[in-house]
Design a protein around this motif. Structure first.
Motif, short mmCIF file in Angstrom:
data_model
loop_
_atom_site.label_atom_id
_atom_site.label_comp_id
_atom_site.label_asym_id
_atom_site.label_seq_id
_atom_site.Cartn_x
_atom_site.Cartn_y
_atom_site.Cartn_z
N TYR A 62 -15.71 0.64 -2.73
CA TYR A 62 -16.68 0.53 -1.64
C TYR A 62 -16.45 1.56 -0.53
O TYR A 62 -17.39 2.18 -0.06
N GLN A 63 -15.22 1.75 -0.08
CA GLN A 63 -14.95 2.63 1.05
C GLN A 63 -14.52 4.03 0.62
O GLN A 63 -14.13 4.83 1.45
N CYS A 64 -14.59 4.32 -0.64
CA CYS A 64 -14.11 5.61 -1.13
C CYS A 64 -14.99 6.74 -0.61
O CYS A 64 -16.20 6.68 -0.66
N GLY A 65 -14.34 7.80 -0.14
CA GLY A 65 -15.08 8.92 0.42
C GLY A 65 -14.99 10.19 -0.39
O GLY A 65 -15.68 11.16 -0.08
N GLU A 66 -14.15 10.21 -1.45
CA GLU A 66 -13.99 11.43 -2.22
C GLU A 66 -13.76 11.11 -3.70
O GLU A 66 -12.98 10.20 -4.02
N GLU A 67 -14.39 11.84 -4.57
CA GLU A 67 -14.20 11.66 -6.01
C GLU A 67 -12.75 11.88 -6.41
O GLU A 67 -12.22 11.20 -7.30
N ALA A 68 -12.07 12.83 -5.77
CA ALA A 68 -10.68 13.13 -6.10
C ALA A 68 -9.78 11.91 -5.93
O ALA A 68 -8.80 11.74 -6.66
N LEU A 69 -10.12 11.05 -5.00
CA LEU A 69 -9.34 9.85 -4.77
C LEU A 69 -9.40 8.93 -5.98
O LEU A 69 -8.39 8.39 -6.42
N ILE A 70 -10.59 8.75 -6.53
CA ILE A 70 -10.74 7.90 -7.71
C ILE A 70 -9.96 8.50 -8.88
O ILE A 70 -9.22 7.79 -9.57
N ARG A 71 -10.11 9.78 -9.09
CA ARG A 71 -9.39 10.45 -10.18
C ARG A 71 -7.88 10.28 -10.01
O ARG A 71 -7.16 9.98 -10.96
N ASP A 72 -7.40 10.45 -8.78
CA ASP A 72 -5.97 10.32 -8.49
C ASP A 72 -5.50 8.89 -8.77
O ASP A 72 -4.44 8.69 -9.38
N ALA A 73 -6.25 7.91 -8.34
CA ALA A 73 -5.87 6.51 -8.56
C ALA A 73 -5.79 6.19 -10.05
O ALA A 73 -4.84 5.56 -10.51
N LEU A 74 -6.78 6.63 -10.82
CA LEU A 74 -6.77 6.37 -12.26
C LEU A 74 -5.62 7.09 -12.95
O LEU A 74 -4.98 6.54 -13.85
N ALA A 75 -5.35 8.31 -12.53
CA ALA A 75 -4.25 9.08 -13.12
C ALA A 75 -2.90 8.43 -12.82
O ALA A 75 -1.94 8.59 -13.58
N ARG A 76 -2.82 7.68 -11.71
CA ARG A 76 -1.57 7.01 -11.32
C ARG A 76 -1.43 5.63 -11.94
O ARG A 76 -0.47 4.91 -11.65
N GLY A 77 -2.39 5.22 -12.76
CA GLY A 77 -2.23 3.97 -13.49
C GLY A 77 -3.06 2.79 -13.04
O GLY A 77 -2.83 1.67 -13.48
N VAL A 78 -4.06 2.99 -12.18
CA VAL A 78 -4.94 1.89 -11.82
C VAL A 78 -5.57 1.34 -13.09
O VAL A 78 -6.01 2.09 -13.96
N ARG A 79 -5.60 0.01 -13.22
CA ARG A 79 -6.06 -0.64 -14.44
C ARG A 79 -7.40 -1.35 -14.30
O ARG A 79 -7.97 -1.80 -15.28
N LEU A 80 -7.90 -1.52 -13.07
CA LEU A 80 -9.16 -2.21 -12.84
C LEU A 80 -9.96 -1.40 -11.83
O LEU A 80 -9.42 -0.98 -10.81
N ALA A 81 -11.22 -1.16 -12.13
CA ALA A 81 -12.09 -0.44 -11.20
C ALA A 81 -13.35 -1.28 -10.97
O ALA A 81 -14.02 -1.68 -11.91
N ASP A 82 -13.66 -1.53 -9.72
CA ASP A 82 -14.81 -2.33 -9.31
C ASP A 82 -15.73 -1.44 -8.48
O ASP A 82 -15.31 -0.89 -7.48
#
Length: 190
Positions: A62-82
């Motif tokens: 919801y509060q994400c401001g940059e695509e790079a943040l999502i990519r970084d989170a997933l690369a670091r092992g985030v397992r759930l994305a809403d």
């Protein structure tokens, strides 16, 4: 301090505090650890919510401001994305879709039906279009969970919604149907 919650307590807490409700609790199989808030995924993005819940790491876009943040989170092992098509007019679904190939681990993918779909004259067709548009933006043939955003009980019992939900599940475009909401009214939906 008790660090384990019953499924019901977790759902009540998450529905009111985190906006998540009605995911299939049978799969959780027992008490769920308390979900503490973690620090930011990277120091550049302190506003981005990352949580530990049910044994995995998840994020809300919801509060994400940059695509790079999502990519970084997933690369670091985030397992759930809403996410939701209502967040930045679908832009966050597109960012998430482009970022999923960078995921270090499989991701449980959730999106929501847009609020404005419920105003359509032909509700079932509007929900079909909304799901197809979300899948296209995410670049995926299916989502693990599709939530009714800001759910109200009359929406969930609406025959057009129930027909849509059954078809979406049978087509395997959706793994689970759930509801999201904020505040004490969501307890009625549970």
């Amino acid at each position: 301090m008790d660090t384990r919650w019953s499924r019901r307590r977790f759902l009540e807490w998450s529905a009111g505090a985190a906006g998540l409700a009605a995911l299939p609790v049978a799969a959780w199989g027992g008490p769920i650890p308390v979900a503490p808030r973690l620090g930011p995924v990277s120091g550049r993005f302190p506003e981005f919510p990352v949580h530990v819940a049910g044994g995995g790491i998840g994020l809300g876009t919801y509060q994400c401001g940059e695509e790079a943040l999502i990519r970084d989170a997933l690369a670091r092992g985030v397992r759930l994305a809403d996410t939701s098509p209502d967040y930045r007019n679908g832009e966050l679904e597109t960012w998430l879709g482009r970022s999923l190939p960078h995921a270090a681990k499989p991701v449980f993918l959730m999106t929501q039906l847009p609020v404005d779909a419920w105003e359509a004259e032909n509700l079932e067709a509007a929900l079909d279009r909304a799901l197809e548009a979300s899948l296209a933006r995410l670049g995926r043939p299916r989502v693990d969970a599709l939530l009714v955003r800001n759910a109200e009980l009359q929406q969930l019992v609406n025959p057009a919604f129930r027909s849509f939900a059954l078809r979406a599940l049978q087509s395997e475009k959706v793994g689970r149907i759930g509801a999201s909401g904020h505040g004490p009214g969501v307890a009625t939906v549970l």
